[in-house]
Scaffold this motif. Structure first.
Motif, short mmCIF file in Angstrom:
data_model
loop_
_atom_site.label_atom_id
_atom_site.label_comp_id
_atom_site.label_asym_id
_atom_site.label_seq_id
_atom_site.Cartn_x
_atom_site.Cartn_y
_atom_site.Cartn_z
N ARG A 28 -7.42 -20.53 -13.56
CA ARG A 28 -8.35 -20.36 -12.43
C ARG A 28 -9.15 -19.07 -12.57
N THR A 29 -8.56 -18.04 -13.13
CA THR A 29 -9.27 -16.79 -13.34
C THR A 29 -10.38 -16.99 -14.37
N HIS A 30 -10.07 -17.65 -15.47
CA HIS A 30 -11.07 -17.95 -16.49
C HIS A 30 -12.22 -18.75 -15.89
N VAL A 31 -11.89 -19.77 -15.10
CA VAL A 31 -12.91 -20.66 -14.55
C VAL A 31 -13.83 -19.90 -13.60
N ILE A 32 -13.27 -19.17 -12.67
CA ILE A 32 -14.10 -18.47 -11.67
C ILE A 32 -14.92 -17.35 -12.30
N ASP A 88 -8.71 -13.04 -22.44
CA ASP A 88 -7.46 -13.15 -23.20
C ASP A 88 -7.19 -11.91 -24.05
N ALA A 89 -8.22 -11.22 -24.48
CA ALA A 89 -8.04 -9.99 -25.27
C ALA A 89 -7.46 -8.87 -24.42
N LEU A 90 -7.52 -9.02 -23.10
CA LEU A 90 -6.93 -8.02 -22.21
C LEU A 90 -5.44 -8.24 -22.00
N THR A 91 -4.92 -9.35 -22.49
CA THR A 91 -3.50 -9.66 -22.31
C THR A 91 -2.71 -9.24 -23.54
N GLU A 92 -1.39 -9.19 -23.38
CA GLU A 92 -0.54 -8.72 -24.47
C GLU A 92 -0.56 -9.62 -25.70
N ASN A 93 -0.84 -10.91 -25.51
CA ASN A 93 -0.89 -11.82 -26.66
C ASN A 93 -2.24 -11.82 -27.36
N GLY A 94 -3.26 -11.35 -26.69
CA GLY A 94 -4.57 -11.17 -27.30
C GLY A 94 -5.20 -12.44 -27.83
N ILE A 95 -6.12 -12.25 -28.78
CA ILE A 95 -6.80 -13.35 -29.45
C ILE A 95 -6.58 -13.17 -30.95
N TYR A 96 -7.09 -14.10 -31.73
CA TYR A 96 -6.89 -14.02 -33.18
C TYR A 96 -8.17 -13.57 -33.89
N VAL A 97 -7.97 -12.68 -34.86
CA VAL A 97 -9.04 -12.26 -35.77
C VAL A 97 -8.50 -12.40 -37.19
N LYS A 98 -9.40 -12.60 -38.12
CA LYS A 98 -8.98 -12.75 -39.51
C LYS A 98 -9.03 -11.40 -40.21
N ARG A 99 -7.88 -11.00 -40.76
CA ARG A 99 -7.77 -9.76 -41.53
C ARG A 99 -7.10 -10.08 -42.86
N ARG A 100 -7.79 -9.73 -43.92
CA ARG A 100 -7.27 -9.99 -45.28
C ARG A 100 -6.85 -11.44 -45.47
N GLY A 101 -7.64 -12.35 -44.92
CA GLY A 101 -7.39 -13.77 -45.11
C GLY A 101 -6.32 -14.38 -44.21
N LYS A 102 -5.74 -13.60 -43.30
CA LYS A 102 -4.70 -14.12 -42.41
C LYS A 102 -5.11 -13.88 -40.96
N TRP A 103 -4.68 -14.81 -40.10
CA TRP A 103 -4.93 -14.65 -38.67
C TRP A 103 -3.95 -13.64 -38.10
N ASN A 108 -0.06 -13.19 -16.45
CA ASN A 108 0.07 -13.53 -15.04
C ASN A 108 0.06 -12.30 -14.13
N ASN A 109 -0.49 -11.20 -14.61
CA ASN A 109 -0.62 -9.98 -13.82
C ASN A 109 -1.51 -10.28 -12.62
N SER A 110 -0.93 -10.26 -11.43
CA SER A 110 -1.66 -10.65 -10.22
C SER A 110 -2.87 -9.78 -9.95
N ALA A 111 -2.71 -8.48 -10.08
CA ALA A 111 -3.82 -7.56 -9.79
C ALA A 111 -4.99 -7.81 -10.73
N LEU A 112 -4.72 -7.97 -12.01
CA LEU A 112 -5.79 -8.19 -12.97
C LEU A 112 -6.46 -9.54 -12.76
N ASN A 113 -5.66 -10.59 -12.51
CA ASN A 113 -6.22 -11.91 -12.25
C ASN A 113 -7.12 -11.87 -11.01
N TRP A 114 -6.65 -11.24 -9.94
CA TRP A 114 -7.45 -11.16 -8.72
C TRP A 114 -8.70 -10.32 -8.93
N LEU A 115 -8.62 -9.27 -9.72
CA LEU A 115 -9.79 -8.45 -10.00
C LEU A 115 -10.90 -9.29 -10.62
N PHE A 116 -10.56 -10.09 -11.64
CA PHE A 116 -11.57 -10.90 -12.31
C PHE A 116 -12.02 -12.09 -11.46
#
Length: 159
Positions: free
Chosen positions: A4-8, A112-127, A138-146
């Motif tokens: 829902r945060t992504h969508v809004i 998603d880059a603001l979360t602990e799991n982040g996103i994927y980038v390719k470095r030296r041929g590996k994700w 699921n940080n409530s404050a951050l979700n509500w902020l966005f």
């Protein structure tokens, strides 16, 4: 972040951008942004998450800058073509709507880059994972902020 945060948030970005580029029809503005935002964010998560040992985790299938851009572009082109043939909109509106897909894909990656799991980038041929911050998804404050930022962007685009 939660879906829902992504969508809004991305709906706010789309409406503000479309409004700034000249789409003044409120129904088209809100309708196209809602459809694009939900479809693209939903597909990024459905296609890019997998279950492993009872946990859901992101994969590089959709959680990269390039793949989220491409998926967003494909969905927005299909949506724009559908709207062109099913409603009275011009080619300018079709072009603007088609360009909103990549905006949505990249906004998903930003959040998603603001979360602990982040996103994927390719470095030296590996994700490898990349994160700007390490908040829980699921940080409530951050979700509500966005969510609030997204709503404020929608309101700004309408007035």
């Amino acid at each position: 972040m939660r879906l829902r945060t992504h969508v809004i948030f991305s709906m706010g970005l789309i409406t503000l951008t479309e409004s700034a580029l000249g789409i003044s029809n409120v129904v088209l503005l809100l309708g196209s942004s809602l459809v694009l935002s939900y479809l693209i964010n939903f597909l990024i998560d459905v296609l890019g998450h997998e279950e492993k040992n009872g946990f859901t985790r992101r994969t590089p299938r959709t959680h990269t800058m390039g793949r989220s851009f491409t998926l967003g572009l494909i969905i927005s082109i299909l949506t724009a073509m559908f709207l062109y043939y099913m409603s009275p909109i011009g080619m300018y509106e079709v072009l603007i709507i088609a360009l909103m897909g990549p905006v949505t894909g990249w906004s998903h990656m930003l959040l998603d880059a603001l979360t602990e799991n982040g996103i994927y980038v390719k470095r030296r041929g590996k994700w490898t994972r990349f994160a700007l911050a390490h908040f829980k998804y699921n940080n409530s404050a951050l979700n509500w902020l966005f969510i609030v930022i997204g709503v404020m962007l929608i309101i700004k685009s309408l007035f």
